[in-house]
Write an enzyme that holds these catalytic residues in place. Structure first.
Site, PDB file in Angstrom:
ATOM      1  CG  ASP A 179      -0.278   0.109   2.625  1.00  0.00           C
ATOM      2  OD1 ASP A 179       0.806  -0.127   2.737  1.00  0.00           O
ATOM      3  OD2 ASP A 179      -1.059  -0.012   3.565  1.00  0.00           O
ATOM      4  CB  SER A 180       4.645   1.745  -0.385  1.00  0.00           C
ATOM      5  OG  SER A 180       4.781   0.442  -1.193  1.00  0.00           O
ATOM      6  CG  ASP A 193       0.250  -3.777   2.305  1.00  0.00           C
ATOM      7  OD1 ASP A 193       0.559  -4.703   3.313  1.00  0.00           O
ATOM      8  OD2 ASP A 193       1.415  -3.146   1.882  1.00  0.00           O
ATOM      9  CE  LYS A 243       3.430  -5.786   3.780  1.00  0.00           C
ATOM     10  NZ  LYS A 243       2.956  -4.583   4.574  1.00  0.00           N
ATOM     11  CD  GLU A 280       0.624  -1.468   8.023  1.00  0.00           C
ATOM     12  OE1 GLU A 280       0.455  -0.637   8.891  1.00  0.00           O
ATOM     13  OE2 GLU A 280       1.258  -1.318   6.821  1.00  0.00           O
ATOM     14  CD  GLU A 292       8.082  -0.174   7.316  1.00  0.00           C
ATOM     15  OE1 GLU A 292       7.057  -0.828   7.124  1.00  0.00           O
ATOM     16  OE2 GLU A 292       8.278   1.163   6.813  1.00  0.00           O
TER      17      GLU A 292
END
Ligand code: KIV
Length: 268
Positions: free
Chosen positions: A48-49, A87, A116, A118, A185
């Site tokens: 999602d960057s 993501d 993925k 978070e 990260e």
């Protein structure tokens, strides 16, 4: 073109067990998916960057599930053999495990092999819910960009003893819930190495030192096209390379050869 068989979860587990480093890059479209796959990148992360890199936003928070589905579809069309991780964007998994499952299904139907998510131990029940329903999950700990405001900015996590202990507990909970990969990260290199040795799943580091089972960078960062001052853990592989393909091959070779990252230069 590479001659390898498609990368599977089984292959990633084998690589971790054998100590073979896993090379991961973010990827958002079919053209780069082809280049990265051909150059031997084992896993493409539809991060999602893309909200920051492609859309020019200040954070990943505005990215929607529809945008993630679109880019996952693009990457899947260009890819042949790499393992695709997509993501789950902010708001697509926090509400309930059922909502997470519906959104994960959308990404899997567009060609993701794994999603993925978070967050710490609080997402462990959601991880278990997805894994039990056939969705492989990569967890993401340390600095979690969707929580940038809650974390007070881009900061290294787990620096003090309490923070390190909390991170360790979360990692164990996520692995016990069935997560198969763990992105770390902005974590001190020594802590990431300790977690990698303690866990039974592969860790993929970004700003987390050389001791992880594999590495990931944002594609545009490692090609030096993001703009601004590069962050400490980033290396521009296009610098001195013959082209994008050569830069990506160097990245793969350096990750696999343990030359990137260099903790003295890129670590915390
Ligand atoms: O979205 C992304 O690119 C990521 C990486 C920074 C790991 O989550």
């Amino acid at each position: 073109m590479n001659n390898r068989k498609p990368v599977t979860l089984h292959r990633l587990r084998e690589m971790r067990a054998a100590g073979e480093k896993i090379a991961v890059l973010t990827c958002y479209d079919a053209a780069f998916a082809r280049v990265l796959d051909d150059a031997g990148v084992e896993s493409l992360l539809v991060g999602d960057s893309l909200g920051m890199v492609l859309q020019g936003r200040a954070s990943t928070i505005p990215v929607t599930i529809e945008e993630m589905a679109y880019h996952t579809d693009c990457v899947a069309r260009g890819n042949r053999t790499a393992w695709i991780i997509a993501d789950m964007p902010f708001g697509s998994y926090q509400e309930s495990a059922e909502v997470a499952m519906r959104n994960a299904a959308l990404l899997m139907q567009q060609g993701a092999h794994m999603v993925k998510i978070e967050g710490g131990g609080w997402i462990a029940p959601t991880v278990r819910f997805l894994v039990d329903r056939g969705v492989p999950v990569c967890a993401h700990l340390g600095f979690t960009p969707q929580s940038v405001h809650a974390l007070g900015g881009y900061r290294v996590q787990g620096r003090d003893e309490t923070g390190a202990r909390v991170l360790h507990r979360h990692a164990e909970e996520l692995a016990a819930a069935g997560a198969e990969l763990l992105v770390l990260e902005l974590v001190p290199a020594a802590l990431a190495r300790e977690l990698t040795q303690a866990l039974s799943i592969a860790t993929i580091g970004i700003g987390a030192g050389a001791g992880c089972s594999g590495q990931v960078l944002v594609l545009h960062d490692m090609l030096g096209v993001t703009g601004g001052e590069p962050r400490r853990f980033v290396k521009n592989f296009l610098d001195g390379s013959a082209g994008v393909d050569d830069a990506v091959r160097k990245y793969v070779a350096d990750v696999k050869g343990g030359r990137f990252p260099d903790d003295a230069v890129h670590g915390f």
